[in-house]
Enzyme design. Structure first.
Site, mmCIF file in Angstrom:
data_model
loop_
_atom_site.group_PDB
_atom_site.id
_atom_site.type_symbol
_atom_site.label_atom_id
_atom_site.label_comp_id
_atom_site.label_asym_id
_atom_site.label_seq_id
_atom_site.Cartn_x
_atom_site.Cartn_y
_atom_site.Cartn_z
ATOM 1 N N GLY A 40 0.800 -1.226 0.000
ATOM 2 C CA GLY A 40 0.000 0.000 0.000
ATOM 3 C C GLY A 40 0.829 1.271 0.000
ATOM 4 N N CYS A 42 1.910 2.897 2.543
ATOM 5 C CA CYS A 42 2.957 2.875 3.563
ATOM 6 C C CYS A 42 4.287 2.342 3.016
ATOM 7 C CB CYS A 42 2.477 2.034 4.737
ATOM 8 S SG CYS A 42 3.675 1.890 6.044
ATOM 9 N N LYS A 51 11.072 7.199 5.566
ATOM 10 C CA LYS A 51 12.015 6.944 6.662
ATOM 11 C C LYS A 51 13.411 6.623 6.128
ATOM 12 C CE LYS A 51 9.035 8.217 8.365
ATOM 13 N NZ LYS A 51 7.618 8.522 8.093
ATOM 14 N N GLY A 180 1.523 23.257 4.265
ATOM 15 C CA GLY A 180 1.052 22.360 5.328
ATOM 16 C C GLY A 180 2.179 21.998 6.285
ATOM 17 N N ALA A 270 1.125 19.369 1.019
ATOM 18 C CA ALA A 270 1.003 18.353 2.092
ATOM 19 C C ALA A 270 -0.049 18.826 3.080
ATOM 20 C CB ALA A 270 2.358 18.161 2.763
ATOM 21 N N GLY A 272 -2.842 17.105 3.941
ATOM 22 C CA GLY A 272 -3.649 16.017 4.481
ATOM 23 C C GLY A 272 -3.935 14.954 3.434
ATOM 24 N N ASP A 313 -7.091 3.624 6.721
ATOM 25 C CA ASP A 313 -7.261 5.035 6.364
ATOM 26 C C ASP A 313 -8.640 5.329 5.773
ATOM 27 O OD1 ASP A 313 -4.640 5.456 7.106
ATOM 28 O OD2 ASP A 313 -3.985 6.277 5.172
ATOM 29 N N HIS A 445 21.179 2.185 32.687
ATOM 30 C CA HIS A 445 22.003 3.398 32.611
ATOM 31 C C HIS A 445 23.255 3.100 31.795
ATOM 32 C CE1 HIS A 445 23.939 7.104 33.773
ATOM 33 N NE2 HIS A 445 25.036 6.399 34.012
HETATM 34 P P1 FAD Z 1 -2.994 1.937 2.109
HETATM 35 O O1 FAD Z 1 -1.645 1.717 2.634
HETATM 36 O O2 FAD Z 1 -3.274 3.224 1.423
HETATM 37 O O3 FAD Z 1 -3.288 0.723 1.117
HETATM 38 C C1 FAD Z 1 -4.432 0.659 0.350
HETATM 39 C C2 FAD Z 1 -4.183 -0.255 -0.840
HETATM 40 O O4 FAD Z 1 -5.410 -0.497 -1.487
HETATM 41 C C3 FAD Z 1 -3.263 0.352 -1.892
HETATM 42 O O5 FAD Z 1 -2.211 -0.538 -2.178
HETATM 43 C C4 FAD Z 1 -4.163 0.541 -3.117
HETATM 44 O O6 FAD Z 1 -3.483 0.327 -4.340
HETATM 45 C C5 FAD Z 1 -5.194 -0.535 -2.881
HETATM 46 N N1 FAD Z 1 -6.477 -0.266 -3.540
HETATM 47 C C6 FAD Z 1 -7.237 0.851 -3.478
HETATM 48 N N2 FAD Z 1 -8.384 0.691 -4.150
HETATM 49 C C7 FAD Z 1 -8.356 -0.559 -4.660
HETATM 50 C C8 FAD Z 1 -9.250 -1.323 -5.445
HETATM 51 N N3 FAD Z 1 -10.442 -0.854 -5.829
HETATM 52 N N4 FAD Z 1 -8.882 -2.587 -5.802
HETATM 53 C C9 FAD Z 1 -7.677 -3.103 -5.424
HETATM 54 N N5 FAD Z 1 -6.806 -2.424 -4.672
HETATM 55 C C10 FAD Z 1 -7.138 -1.171 -4.283
HETATM 56 N N6 FAD Z 1 1.957 6.070 8.848
HETATM 57 C C11 FAD Z 1 2.648 5.667 9.929
HETATM 58 O O7 FAD Z 1 2.078 5.018 10.816
HETATM 59 N N7 FAD Z 1 3.980 5.932 10.069
HETATM 60 C C12 FAD Z 1 4.657 6.638 9.141
HETATM 61 O O8 FAD Z 1 5.853 6.853 9.296
HETATM 62 C C13 FAD Z 1 3.960 7.097 8.007
HETATM 63 N N8 FAD Z 1 4.588 7.786 7.052
HETATM 64 C C14 FAD Z 1 3.903 8.182 5.939
HETATM 65 C C15 FAD Z 1 4.585 8.930 4.989
HETATM 66 C C16 FAD Z 1 3.931 9.368 3.861
HETATM 67 C C17 FAD Z 1 4.686 10.151 2.830
HETATM 68 C C18 FAD Z 1 2.561 9.031 3.668
HETATM 69 C C19 FAD Z 1 1.836 9.463 2.433
HETATM 70 C C20 FAD Z 1 1.879 8.305 4.621
HETATM 71 C C21 FAD Z 1 2.540 7.885 5.769
HETATM 72 N N9 FAD Z 1 1.897 7.172 6.778
HETATM 73 C C22 FAD Z 1 2.584 6.777 7.886
HETATM 74 C C23 FAD Z 1 0.474 6.820 6.682
HETATM 75 C C24 FAD Z 1 0.323 5.365 6.222
HETATM 76 O O9 FAD Z 1 0.952 5.209 4.970
HETATM 77 C C25 FAD Z 1 -1.142 4.988 6.125
HETATM 78 O O10 FAD Z 1 -1.791 5.271 7.348
HETATM 79 C C26 FAD Z 1 -1.304 3.516 5.814
HETATM 80 O O11 FAD Z 1 -0.672 3.182 4.613
HETATM 81 C C27 FAD Z 1 -2.785 3.131 5.718
HETATM 82 O O12 FAD Z 1 -2.887 1.781 5.442
HETATM 83 P P2 FAD Z 1 -4.155 1.176 4.684
HETATM 84 O O13 FAD Z 1 -3.918 -0.285 4.635
HETATM 85 O O14 FAD Z 1 -5.398 1.680 5.307
HETATM 86 O O15 FAD Z 1 -4.115 1.787 3.214
HETATM 87 P P1 NAI Z 2 -1.564 16.521 8.256
HETATM 88 O O1 NAI Z 2 -2.996 16.463 8.522
HETATM 89 O O2 NAI Z 2 -0.598 15.946 9.216
HETATM 90 O O3 NAI Z 2 -1.114 18.037 8.060
HETATM 91 C C1 NAI Z 2 -1.688 18.860 7.105
HETATM 92 C C2 NAI Z 2 -1.399 20.294 7.492
HETATM 93 O O4 NAI Z 2 -1.796 21.128 6.442
HETATM 94 C C3 NAI Z 2 -2.162 20.742 8.725
HETATM 95 O O5 NAI Z 2 -1.282 21.405 9.584
HETATM 96 C C4 NAI Z 2 -3.224 21.665 8.160
HETATM 97 O O6 NAI Z 2 -3.620 22.673 9.067
HETATM 98 C C5 NAI Z 2 -2.501 22.239 6.970
HETATM 99 N N1 NAI Z 2 -3.362 22.755 5.911
HETATM 100 C C6 NAI Z 2 -4.525 22.242 5.452
HETATM 101 N N2 NAI Z 2 -4.986 22.971 4.421
HETATM 102 C C7 NAI Z 2 -4.079 23.966 4.220
HETATM 103 C C8 NAI Z 2 -3.984 25.034 3.304
HETATM 104 N N3 NAI Z 2 -4.906 25.230 2.360
HETATM 105 N N4 NAI Z 2 -2.921 25.861 3.380
HETATM 106 C C9 NAI Z 2 -1.960 25.671 4.328
HETATM 107 N N5 NAI Z 2 -2.007 24.663 5.226
HETATM 108 C C10 NAI Z 2 -3.053 23.820 5.167
HETATM 109 O O7 NAI Z 2 -1.395 15.900 6.801
HETATM 110 P P2 NAI Z 2 -0.119 15.464 5.982
HETATM 111 O O8 NAI Z 2 1.118 16.048 6.561
HETATM 112 O O9 NAI Z 2 -0.448 15.724 4.568
HETATM 113 O O10 NAI Z 2 -0.094 13.897 6.215
HETATM 114 C C11 NAI Z 2 -1.258 13.107 5.908
HETATM 115 C C12 NAI Z 2 -1.381 11.976 6.870
HETATM 116 O O11 NAI Z 2 -0.402 10.997 6.616
HETATM 117 C C13 NAI Z 2 -1.169 12.404 8.305
HETATM 118 O O12 NAI Z 2 -2.390 12.797 8.869
HETATM 119 C C14 NAI Z 2 -0.654 11.187 8.960
HETATM 120 O O13 NAI Z 2 -1.731 10.484 9.492
HETATM 121 C C15 NAI Z 2 -0.022 10.391 7.832
HETATM 122 N N6 NAI Z 2 1.429 10.453 7.976
HETATM 123 C C16 NAI Z 2 1.997 9.941 9.090
HETATM 124 C C17 NAI Z 2 3.341 10.003 9.286
HETATM 125 C C18 NAI Z 2 3.908 9.478 10.544
HETATM 126 O O14 NAI Z 2 3.216 8.775 11.256
HETATM 127 N N7 NAI Z 2 5.160 9.745 10.843
HETATM 128 C C19 NAI Z 2 4.235 10.589 8.301
HETATM 129 C C20 NAI Z 2 3.539 11.130 7.170
HETATM 130 C C21 NAI Z 2 2.195 11.025 7.024
#
Ligand code: FAD
Ligand code: NAI
Length: 466
Positions: A40, A42, A51, A180, A270, A272, A313, A445
């Site tokens: 997915g 992630c 990371k 963001g 970025a 959301g 998600d 420690h």
């Molecule tokens: P997803 O990982 O989005 O997987 C959904 C899958 O469904 C995808 O592979 C897609 O291709 C498939 N799919 C969709 N529709 C269909 C369909 N109709 N038929 C077949 N397949 C389909 N979270 C953390 O906890 N730690 C982090 O460090 C972190 N870093 C992140 C960094 C970035 C840049 C981003 C964008 C997100 C990050 N996240 C992080 C968030 C994390 O990636 C998501 O919360 C997580 O992937 C959600 O898992 P999921 O299984 O719900 O969906």
């Molecule tokens: P986010 O929700 O963390 O942050 C989005 C930011 O954009 C907020 O501060 C919001 O107030 C701001 N914003 C919204 N509309 C705006 C606008 N028009 N102009 C300026 N600022 C605006 O979302 P982000 O960073 O895109 O990440 C999405 C999700 O992915 C997160 O909610 C998180 O759940 C997941 N994620 C988790 C990570 C982790 O666990 N380390 C790493 C990266 C993503």
């Protein structure tokens, strides 16, 4: 027609973990995934590649600025293409690992887009147009999320990018403008700043990292500013205009006022993520969505249609991989007659900047708003022996405990390795532990975790090293 106990649509952290757990419990399981690889968002374009770049860029910066002080003379030179290969290899190792787990657990894999025809019927459409219908007792929707778009801004993944494009830029942009100040903005902003970009973050709210403890967010803003990231808070982007190879970005105060223009080579949007349900045929199948497009589920993760479940998600709650995984396990156990459950009060949250930010449970702001009396214990890493010897003293541990019962309600850490340290707080909270329990637990420690113990002692105003 193939027949299954369970079909999971989407093999992100929610979907593949659900499939593995259901298979462990004796169910006949298939997964449907439209991406070429499993894992997915992630594993492919989220947690794992980000990371990898955070790790590599942190070492690059250390090599430039910190190793000399330790008597290690190096001259660091960036080979961005190779760093991207390092990231891609990390992704490959992980997605191949998921394919192995599916095979090992005898889970059938259908490559294509899944569509729900009704209870017990999933159609899979492959890229070449072939379609087949699978028969199943239960369906789990685990289709995840997608990038939230900013109206009027066209993401081309070249110079106006989402996180996906920002994970693969071919060269270091001189000026990166991030829209963001959330998790993605700060993590990927940190990566490119370390690699040499001038980074400006424009945030709509008057604070960074909304949702996190206010004191933690303010401290992080100071630390990141010192590192060289500029913040424009309470501001909105109202236009992006092409200018040469880059862009002129118009920024206005969020409440209205005089506009200013900021030049940027690359703009990262970025703001959301939004649930992804495209092509699933949910309305036709009678599956209800909320006003934010998330699939509505009951406490057993069942949608408005019996036999169809949803996790990760695509439903409400934090968009985090480990939350999706735990929901995947819970629904697999529920479908197998067990009492699957997720404790939403104890879901750790980590921002992988340097220093890292990690938290679990309630913030001070939330406790105040809920009128819950609490005691706070705080301990800075400047007073921790290991942090001092490593010269990584930015940050603190803050523990919030119920004023009457001493039960720990929230733990907030800014510090090197905070992502690893938060685990002991999560275990403590799962067991309903008190600050006193933590304070009386022997911590090795010299470790950074001693700061966690000291913060627990500080709840009762008896920290030793302060
Ligand atoms: P997803 O990982 O989005 O997987 C959904 C899958 O469904 C995808 O592979 C897609 O291709 C498939 N799919 C969709 N529709 C269909 C369909 N109709 N038929 C077949 N397949 C389909 N979270 C953390 O906890 N730690 C982090 O460090 C972190 N870093 C992140 C960094 C970035 C840049 C981003 C964008 C997100 C990050 N996240 C992080 C968030 C994390 O990636 C998501 O919360 C997580 O992937 C959600 O898992 P999921 O299984 O719900 O969906
Ligand atoms: P986010 O929700 O963390 O942050 C989005 C930011 O954009 C907020 O501060 C919001 O107030 C701001 N914003 C919204 N509309 C705006 C606008 N028009 N102009 C300026 N600022 C605006 O979302 P982000 O960073 O895109 O990440 C999405 C999700 O992915 C997160 O909610 C998180 O759940 C997941 N994620 C988790 C990570 C982790 O666990 N380390 C790493 C990266 C993503």
């Amino acid at each position: 027609m193939s027949s299954y106990d369970l079909i999971v649509i989407g093999t992100g952290p929610g979907g593949y973990v659900c499939a593995v757990r259901a298979s462990q419990l004796g169910q006949k399981v298939a997964v449907v995934e439209k991406r070429a690889t499993h894992g997915g968002t992630c594993l492919n374009v989220g947690c794992i590649p980000s990371k990898a770049l955070l790790h590599a860029s942190e070492l690059y910066e250390e090599a430039q600025n910190a190793l000399g002080a330790m008597g290690i003379a190096v001259s660091a030179k960036l080979d961005l293409a190779k760093m991207m290969d390092f990231k891609d290899e990390g992704v490959k190792g992980n997605v191949d690992g998921v394919a192995f787990l599916l095979r090992k657990n005898k889970i059938d894999h259908f490559h294509g887009a899944g569509r729900i025809l009704g209870p017990g019927k999933v159609e899979v459409a492959s890229r070449n147009g072939d379609k087949q219908v699978l028969d199943t007792k239960a369906v789990v929707i685990a289709t995840g999320s997608d990038v939230a778009q900013l109206p009027g801004v066209d993401i081309d993944e070249k110079t106006v990018v989402s996180s996906t494009g920002a994970l693969s830029l071919p060269k270091v942009p001189k000026r990166l403008l991030v829209i963001g100040a959330g998790v993605i903005g700060l993590e990927l902003g940190s990566v490119w700043r370390r690699l040499g970009s001038q980074v400006t973050v424009v945030e709509f709210l008057d604070r960074i990292l909304p949702g996190l403890d206010g004191e933690v967010a303010r401290q992080m803003q100071k630390i990141l500013t010192k590192q060289g990231i500029s913040f424009k808070l309470a501001s909105k982007v109202t236009g992006i205009e092409k200018a040469g190879t880059g862009h002129k970005v118009t920024v206005e105060p969020a409440q209205g006022g005089a506009a200013e223009t900021i030049a940027a080579d690359v703009v990262l949007v970025a703001i959301g993520r939004v649930p992804y349900t495209e092509g699933l045929r949910l309305p036709e199948a009678g599956i209800a969505l909320d006003n934010r497009g998330r699939v509505i589920v009951d406490k057993h993760f069942q949608t408005s249609v019996p036999g169809i479940y949803a996790i990760g998600d695509v439903i409400a709650g934090p968009m985090l991989a480990h939350k999706a995984e735990d929901e995947g396990v819970a629904v697999a156990e529920i479908l197998s007659g067990q009492a699957g459950h997720v404790n939403y009060d104890v879901i750790p949250n980590v921002v992988y900047t340097f220093p890292e930010v990690a938290s679990v449970g309630k913030s001070e702001d939330e406790l105040k708003a809920a009128g819950i009396a609490y005691r706070a214990g705080k301990f800075p890493f400047t007073a921790n022996g290991r942090a001092k010897s490593n010269r990584q003293t930015d940050g603190f541990v803050k523990i919030l405990a119920d004023a009457e019962t001493d039960r720990v309600l929230g733990v907030h850490i800014i510090g090197a390795n905070a992502s690893e340290m938060i685990a002991e707080a999560a275990v403590l909270m799962e067991f309903g532990g008190s600050a006193e329990d933590l304070a009386r637990t022997c911590h090795a420690h010299p470790t950074l975790t001693e700061a966690v113990k000291e913060a627990a002692l500080a709840v009762d105003k008896r920290a030793i090293h302060m």
